[in-house]
Design a protein around this motif. Structure first.
Motif, PDB file in Angstrom:
ATOM      1  N   GLY A   1       0.790  -1.229   0.000  1.00 31.13           N
ATOM      2  CA  GLY A   1       0.000   0.000   0.000  1.00 31.13           C
ATOM      3  C   GLY A   1       0.818   1.273   0.000  1.00 31.13           C
ATOM      4  N   PRO A   2       1.785   1.431   0.926  1.00 36.26           N
ATOM      5  CA  PRO A   2       2.551   2.685   0.953  1.00 36.26           C
ATOM      6  C   PRO A   2       3.529   2.817  -0.206  1.00 36.26           C
ATOM      7  N   ILE A   3       3.685   1.774  -1.002  1.00 43.23           N
ATOM      8  CA  ILE A   3       4.540   1.851  -2.195  1.00 43.23           C
ATOM      9  C   ILE A   3       3.693   2.172  -3.420  1.00 43.23           C
ATOM     10  N   PHE A   4       2.737   1.308  -3.720  1.00 43.76           N
ATOM     11  CA  PHE A   4       1.893   1.513  -4.898  1.00 43.76           C
ATOM     12  C   PHE A   4       1.048   2.780  -4.770  1.00 43.76           C
ATOM     13  N   GLY A   5       0.444   2.983  -3.586  1.00 41.90           N
ATOM     14  CA  GLY A   5      -0.390   4.168  -3.392  1.00 41.90           C
ATOM     15  C   GLY A   5       0.409   5.452  -3.481  1.00 41.90           C
ATOM     16  N   ALA A   6       1.617   5.445  -2.904  1.00 41.40           N
ATOM     17  CA  ALA A   6       2.457   6.646  -2.939  1.00 41.40           C
ATOM     18  C   ALA A   6       2.910   6.963  -4.357  1.00 41.40           C
ATOM     19  N   LEU A   7       3.229   5.931  -5.132  1.00 44.76           N
ATOM     20  CA  LEU A   7       3.633   6.156  -6.523  1.00 44.76           C
ATOM     21  C   LEU A   7       2.481   6.735  -7.333  1.00 44.76           C
ATOM     22  N   ALA A   8       1.271   6.255  -7.084  1.00 43.33           N
ATOM     23  CA  ALA A   8       0.099   6.812  -7.772  1.00 43.33           C
ATOM     24  C   ALA A   8      -0.121   8.259  -7.360  1.00 43.33           C
ATOM     25  N   GLY A   9       0.038   8.546  -6.047  1.00 39.41           N
ATOM     26  CA  GLY A   9      -0.133   9.911  -5.560  1.00 39.41           C
ATOM     27  C   GLY A   9       0.939  10.853  -6.048  1.00 39.41           C
ATOM     28  N   ALA A  10       2.130  10.311  -6.328  1.00 40.40           N
ATOM     29  CA  ALA A  10       3.241  11.150  -6.794  1.00 40.40           C
ATOM     30  C   ALA A  10       2.978  11.742  -8.163  1.00 40.40           C
ATOM     31  N   CYS A  11       1.961  11.233  -8.859  1.00 40.92           N
ATOM     32  CA  CYS A  11       1.601  11.818 -10.159  1.00 40.92           C
ATOM     33  C   CYS A  11       1.025  13.229 -10.001  1.00 40.92           C
ATOM     34  N   TRP A  12       0.742  13.651  -8.774  1.00 46.21           N
ATOM     35  CA  TRP A  12       0.366  15.041  -8.505  1.00 46.21           C
ATOM     36  C   TRP A  12       1.578  15.833  -8.011  1.00 46.21           C
ATOM     37  N   GLY A  13       2.744  15.238  -8.087  1.00 40.04           N
ATOM     38  CA  GLY A  13       3.956  15.926  -7.680  1.00 40.04           C
ATOM     39  C   GLY A  13       4.142  15.924  -6.171  1.00 40.04           C
ATOM     40  N   PRO A  14       5.086  16.709  -5.662  1.00 43.49           N
ATOM     41  CA  PRO A  14       5.386  16.719  -4.226  1.00 43.49           C
ATOM     42  C   PRO A  14       4.267  17.256  -3.350  1.00 43.49           C
ATOM     43  N   ARG A  15       3.173  17.720  -3.957  1.00 45.55           N
ATOM     44  CA  ARG A  15       2.020  18.117  -3.134  1.00 45.55           C
ATOM     45  C   ARG A  15       1.472  16.925  -2.362  1.00 45.55           C
ATOM     46  N   VAL A  16       1.746  15.711  -2.862  1.00 44.43           N
ATOM     47  CA  VAL A  16       1.292  14.525  -2.147  1.00 44.43           C
ATOM     48  C   VAL A  16       1.987  14.403  -0.791  1.00 44.43           C
ATOM     49  N   TYR A  17       3.170  15.034  -0.653  1.00 43.55           N
ATOM     50  CA  TYR A  17       3.861  15.011   0.646  1.00 43.55           C
ATOM     51  C   TYR A  17       2.966  15.571   1.755  1.00 43.55           C
ATOM     52  N   LEU A  18       2.231  16.641   1.425  1.00 47.25           N
ATOM     53  CA  LEU A  18       1.379  17.285   2.433  1.00 47.25           C
ATOM     54  C   LEU A  18       0.312  16.327   2.943  1.00 47.25           C
ATOM     55  N   TRP A  19      -0.285  15.572   2.029  1.00 47.48           N
ATOM     56  CA  TRP A  19      -1.314  14.615   2.424  1.00 47.48           C
ATOM     57  C   TRP A  19      -0.706  13.476   3.240  1.00 47.48           C
ATOM     58  N   ILE A  20       0.447  12.990   2.817  1.00 45.57           N
ATOM     59  CA  ILE A  20       1.107  11.915   3.555  1.00 45.57           C
ATOM     60  C   ILE A  20       1.461  12.370   4.966  1.00 45.57           C
ATOM     61  N   VAL A  21       2.040  13.555   5.087  1.00 46.26           N
ATOM     62  CA  VAL A  21       2.502  14.040   6.395  1.00 46.26           C
ATOM     63  C   VAL A  21       1.330  14.339   7.327  1.00 46.26           C
ATOM     64  N   PHE A  22       0.447  15.228   6.902  1.00 42.35           N
ATOM     65  CA  PHE A  22      -0.630  15.644   7.801  1.00 42.35           C
ATOM     66  C   PHE A  22      -1.744  14.605   7.882  1.00 42.35           C
TER      67      PHE A  22
ATOM     68  N   GLU B   1      10.744  20.219  -5.689  1.00 43.22           N
ATOM     69  CA  GLU B   1      10.328  20.947  -4.485  1.00 43.22           C
ATOM     70  C   GLU B   1       8.860  21.331  -4.608  1.00 43.22           C
ATOM     71  N   LEU B   2       8.225  21.504  -3.478  1.00 41.32           N
ATOM     72  CA  LEU B   2       6.801  21.812  -3.461  1.00 41.32           C
ATOM     73  C   LEU B   2       6.495  23.109  -4.183  1.00 41.32           C
ATOM     74  N   TRP B   3       7.339  24.131  -3.991  1.00 44.27           N
ATOM     75  CA  TRP B   3       7.052  25.442  -4.584  1.00 44.27           C
ATOM     76  C   TRP B   3       7.126  25.428  -6.114  1.00 44.27           C
ATOM     77  N   GLN B   4       7.773  24.406  -6.677  1.00 48.58           N
ATOM     78  CA  GLN B   4       7.820  24.291  -8.132  1.00 48.58           C
ATOM     79  C   GLN B   4       6.471  23.883  -8.715  1.00 48.58           C
ATOM     80  N   TYR B   5       5.591  23.396  -7.854  1.00 49.94           N
ATOM     81  CA  TYR B   5       4.277  22.936  -8.318  1.00 49.94           C
ATOM     82  C   TYR B   5       3.160  23.893  -7.917  1.00 49.94           C
ATOM     83  N   ILE B   6       3.541  25.068  -7.452  1.00 47.37           N
ATOM     84  CA  ILE B   6       2.549  26.088  -7.139  1.00 47.37           C
ATOM     85  C   ILE B   6       2.426  27.008  -8.347  1.00 47.37           C
ATOM     86  N   GLY B   7       1.260  27.019  -8.964  1.00 43.68           N
ATOM     87  CA  GLY B   7       1.083  27.799 -10.178  1.00 43.68           C
ATOM     88  C   GLY B   7       0.199  27.055 -11.151  1.00 43.68           C
ATOM     89  N   VAL B   8      -0.119  27.696 -12.220  1.00 45.61           N
ATOM     90  CA  VAL B   8      -1.068  27.133 -13.179  1.00 45.61           C
ATOM     91  C   VAL B   8      -0.536  25.861 -13.815  1.00 45.61           C
TER      92      VAL B   8
END
Length: 485
Positions: A64-85, A216-223
């Motif tokens: 789960g934490p491997i396959f699910g994380a890889l799928a979530g990584a398709c949204w970029g490092p923003r997935v870190y926020l969901w994993i952490v919090f 980095e997370l800030w690279q994915y902030i924007g349109v």
């Protein structure tokens, strides 16, 4: 790299602080645990804390934490926020409450606990829901390992042969005392899961090329950075795609198995909350590895189209060489098997609680183990099983929602302080919004537009929270008086 390191630190600090807070408000004491009060040598078997931690980790993790994380990584490092919090505020609380509530209710299955606090109707719903979910997990984690083993062995040993072997093992693990098979194998494979993640993280941080590629997370902030490669909306798709590694209702079906083996309530923080945070760290590492190794979310999405097992194997072998290949093999074969066997075992325990069948007697265990595995074996032959599996992710998060609501009700009705109740009620409200929104918008569900799904999901979640407040605080004046005092 900075975003990854900050996320890692927050996870560790979050465990150190928030888990102690919930342990304090939960008021652990020195009461006898079920394993100490009435050990039966089968399911109620005292075991050491470190062994239970590794068993719980592998119970809840698998792939789960491997396959699910890889799928979530398709949204970029923003997935870190969901994993952490998600891990600290949601998953850790969910797993701790499900484990400790089971321990305080004599090791009861999660369906019995939810039914006790959410009513008789929910009791029957949860009994049926849990058994079906657990058998589906066991079936899915039978076929995939069998197919992989068939690829790696001579042609005479085809997928059907390995499927029979896996199902026989599942029967043994379901039937025998927990310390005979699961208690011995799980710590080994749990350690392998941790070693694989630590190795991947070490290579990313030490190798200069990988460090330079870590987004980095800030690279994915924007349109330009906000969209999934396939234009899949982040809310609520990502919050369902990454279940294990953030919050997962499946964990609640596994925690009672370990709760029956604890020797002290003080172990709960390490075993339940600690295993969840460890899983969150593993998910964080694999999410980072996905976007780092392939260089972009688009490339990762293309790679995943070829199969998640292929992606895991490619990352492991490229980063860690032959050792990585062995660990990847263990991961994609052993990890799902170790989720499948405990899924069938949990189904047996759920049925035994449902029909009040003593499992200390081997004949009674046989009475439940044979039909549970029999149904699972029949389902492995159903060609359209993949269609049903699409609903697993949604049902998984819906289960987490119900467990958190049950936990909030338990805390309030037993005179716990308001802060304790809110530690369960707020993530329950959030998961209610996730579950309802996903069901409305997902293609395999109602497939309606986000303009409908978003507001409806939020409104329903707010209504659920309102019902909790009205029913509990306003509907139980004695409890209100107790809290005020």
């Amino acid at each position: 790299m900075i975003t990854f390191l900050i996320s890692l630190v927050v996870l560790i600090v979050g465990f150190a602080l928030y888990s102690k807070l919930i342990e304090k408000v939960f008021r652990v004491d020195d009461r006898q645990t079920p394993a100490v009060a009435h050990p039966d040598g089968v399911d109620y078997t005292p075991m050491k804390t470190w062994r239970l931690f590794l068993i719980q980790l592998l119970n809840i993790a698998g792939l789960g934490p491997i396959f699910g994380a890889l799928a979530g990584a398709c949204w970029g490092p923003r997935v870190y926020l969901w994993i952490v919090f998600g891990t600290i505020l949601g998953g850790g609380v969910h797993d701790y409450l499900s484990g400790m509530l089971s321990e305080r209710h004599d090791g009861a299955s999660i369906s019995e606990i939810v039914g006790k606090y959410l009513g008789k109707f929910m009791l029957q719903v949860m009994r049926i829901f849990s058994v079906i979910l657990l058998i589906l997990v066991g079936v899915n984690f039978s076929k995939n390992p069998a197919q992989l083993l068939a690829i790696l062995t001579p042609e005479t040993l085809d997928a059907n042969f390995w499927l029979v072997v896996v199902l026989i093992y599942y029967f043994i693990a379901t039937f025998l005392p927990i310390d005979k098979v699961i208690g011995k194998l799980y710590p080994i494979f749990g350690a392998c899961l941790i070693i694989m993640a630590v190795g991947i993280a070490g290579v990313m941080l030490v190798d200069g090329n990988y460090r330079a590629q870590m987004p980095e997370l800030w690279q994915y902030i924007g349109v330009e950075g906000m969209g999934h490669p396939t234009n899949t909306p982040i809310w609520a798709q990502m919050f369902v795609s990454v279940a294990c590694g953030a919050i997962s209702g499946f964990h609640a079906t596994q925690s009672p198995m370990v709760a029956r083996c604890m020797t002290s309530e003080k172990e709960g923080r390490t075993i339940f909350y600690g295993a969840m945070v460890t899983e969150g760290i593993i998910a964080l590492i694999w999410a980072a590895a996905g976007v780092t190794f392939y260089g972009s979310v688009g490339s990762l999405n293309e790679a995943l189209a070829g199969g998640q097992s292929v992606v895991v194997n490619e990352i492991c072998q490229s980063m860690m060489g032959p050792v990585g290949g062995v660990l990847a093999l263990l991961g994609v074969i052993a990890c799902p098997i170790t989720s499948g066997d405990t899924a069938f075992r949990s189904a047996r325990l759920t049925l035994s609680d449902w029909f009040h069948i003593d499992q200390g007697n081997w004949k009674n265990r046989l009475l439940l183990s044979v039909p549970v595995l029999g149904v699972g074996a029949l389902l492995t032959q159903w060609g359209d099983f993949a269609t049903l599996w699409k609903y697993f992710s949604w049902s998984n998060q819906t289960l987490a929602m119900m467990v958190l609501w049950a936990g909030a009700v338990y805390l309030h009705r037993n005179g716990f302080p308001p802060i304790a109740c809110m530690m369960a009620a707020l993530p329950a409200t959030f998961m209610s919004a996730v579950s309802i929104t996903y069901f409305i918008q997902a293609p395999e569900c109602l497939n309606m537009s986000t303009s409908i799904a978003y507001p409806v999901g939020i409104v329903v979640a707010v209504v659920f929270f309102g019902i909790f407040i009205v029913r509990e605080w306003m509907g139980h004046k004695d409890d209100v008086t107790k809290l005020a005092a």
